[in-house]
Design an enzyme around this catalytic site. Structure first.
Site: not given
Ligand SMILES: [Ca+2]
Length: 503
Positions: A34, A73, A274
């Site tokens: 992430d 995200c 991402d």
């Molecule tokens: Ca992210």
């Protein structure tokens, strides 16, 4: 490894196959960071220790030109799971009202509070991986009545403890999405800007028993060109490194679990992120730092490509067709907008595991981050050129709450208002106010600081990339295809109608 706060969530989907005739089933493990970037030995960062990613890279094809299609995200994950650009997925489900919902568009993303439990799990059969996990929105737990999965459990005996679940004849698609190395200073500042202290055993931090924290001296980090070289930013990066180490050790546990269960050599392993890292020009931007991603693709069936580097331009949109191809599943046919049948615009990466292709073009699109951050952009990379179309170029570029409160950005604001040197490659005015068209030659200008869009020597290049971009927008049913100087009217034949708004 237990995860921090909102934690990692794991989605396990069993895949029903009809057309595969292998003695052992093929599986897929997709690992997602992430807001991760290139902070790993696998991408030649010698200041950080990432032994597990480095080991995976030695069994992978390493992509140098991989890009997310959207720099936020949730939209990125929706695109990842559908193979569709964010401009299709989010308007299709939410129109333009709620782009930051913590769901993934029309995709059934797995198990949430039991509502999407597999039929196996509902029946209590507990056979096959699908029955073993029930994931609430942020956490992971066994399905009701089923034995606990040993994955990520400290002290588990890998092969036998995983038990018959891994020995099922059914293939699996395991999606492990870490919260690390996302910031958390805006929501849980007591754990540090990146939650780097969470679970480190210090007073009040709790302890993650299977994590050995790695700390870094801010003097030792590698400062990317787009991050101010200041003590505040270096401390921020050092904290980020610690959380990358936490993720790296988690990746090691997952891979060890598969190895111990004897399924690693049947499993396509993909690691990527991402969106770009949460620093200036990174996440929420379509500049290179916002969209360029690490991507490792490890196929047990293609060892000749292990450790090699691919220069092919690839997209996270390519992962859906890659995974479907790996399982020999036909691409889906369905409609989101009425009768418009959506098409996967990505390409399977499996041919790249055989030989290097001449792939030179990828697209990007961004519409929102937070709901107040409407700043639609579209972009195309073609060979060494990168074109960004800023549809709302009359507006200042928006800043999200998470990034705003970060030590790096606060320091940048304070230095700017105090008239002090910022140590940054841009200034705030440049960052906020952008030209409608930005064209960069990344061979000559890898930092994307010299906009060539108005340079007559690049008129042909500009027009070529503009043509590619608008063609892709039409092909993907992009509702913004006519903006900002026209309106899309769809009755009879879709067409752009002029606004005469002086643009
Ligand atoms: Ca992210």
């Amino acid at each position: 490894m237990r995860s921090s706060g909102q934690g990692c969530w794991v989605l396990l989907i069993s895949v029903g196959l009809c057309c595969v005739h292998r003695a052992r089933p093929r599986n897929v493990l997709l690992i997602l960071a992430d807001d991760g970037g290139f902070e790993s030995g696998a991408y030649n960062n010698s200041a950080i220790s990432t032994p597990h990613l480095d080991a995976l890279a030695r069994r992978s094809l390493v992509f140098r030109n991989a890009f997310t299609s959207v720099s936020s995200c949730s939209p990125s994950r929706a695109s990842l799971l559908t193979g569709l650009p964010q401009s299709v997925v989010f308007p299709g489900k939410y129109k333009s009202q709620s782009p930051m919902g913590r769901t993934c568009g029309p995709v059934r993303r797995g198990v949430k509070d039991g509502e999407n439990l597999s039929e196996d799990a509902k029946s209590g059969a507990c056979e096959g991986p699908a029955s073993l996990l029930a994931a609430s929105e942020w956490n992971v737990r066994p399905a009701p009545g089923c034995p606990p999965l040993q994955l990520l459990r400290p002290g588990a005996e890998p092969a036998t403890a995983a038990g018959p679940s891994w020995h099922s004849h059914r293939p699996f698609f395991l999606y492990v999405a870490f919260h690390d190395p996302h910031r958390c200073g805006h929501s849980q500042p007591q754990y540090g800007a990146f939650c780097e202290k969470f679970g480190n055993g210090e007073s009040g931090m709790g302890r993650i028993p299977d994590w050995t924290p790695q700390t870094y001296n801010p003097k030792d980090v590698q400062v990317p060109y787009f991050v101010p070289d200041t003590p505040a930013a270096r401390a921020d990066l050092a904290a980020q490194y610690t959380t990358i180490g936490r993720m790296d050790q988690g990746i090691g546990l997952v891979l060890q679990e598969l190895r111990g269960a004897g399924v690693l050599n049947d499993t396509l392993v993909i690691f990527t992120s991402d969106n770009g890292i949460p620093f200036p020009s990174g996440r929420t931007n379509l500049y290179w730092p916002g969209t360029a991603e690490p991507m490792l693709v490890s196929s047990p069936e293609h060892p000749k490509r292990w450790g090699q580097v691919s220069e092919a331009y690839v997209s996270l949109l390519d992962l859906t067709p890659t995974i479907l191809d790996w399982f020999s599943i036909p691409y889906p046919s369905y409609a989101i907008f009425g009768t418009k049948t959506v098409q996967l615009t990505g390409r399977s990466l499996l041919p790249v595991l055989e030989a290097e292709p001449l792939w030179t073009t990828v697209f990007g699109s961004q519409s929102y981050h937070e709901v107040t951050m409407s700043y639609p952009m579209r972009s195309v990379h073609h060979q060494n050129f990168h074109l960004v179309h800023n549809l709302h170029f009359k507006m200042p570029f928006p800043i999200d709450q998470d990034f705003y409160i970060s030590p790096t950005f606060q320091d940048l604001l304070n230095r700017t208002t105090a008239g002090q040197p910022t140590g940054w490659y841009k200034d705030l005015h440049q960052y906020y106010y952008r030209e409608r068209w930005e064209l960069y030659d990344r061979n000559q200008d890898p930092h994307e600081t010299h906009n060539l869009a108005a340079d007559p020597r690049y008129t042909q290049v500009l027009e070529l990339l503009q043509t590619q971009l608008v063609k892709w927008q039409w092909e993907t049913h992009d509702p913004w295809v006519c903006a900002p100087d026209g309106v899309l009217e769809e009755k009879l034949a879709p067409q752009c109608r002029p606004l005469h708004n002086e643009l």
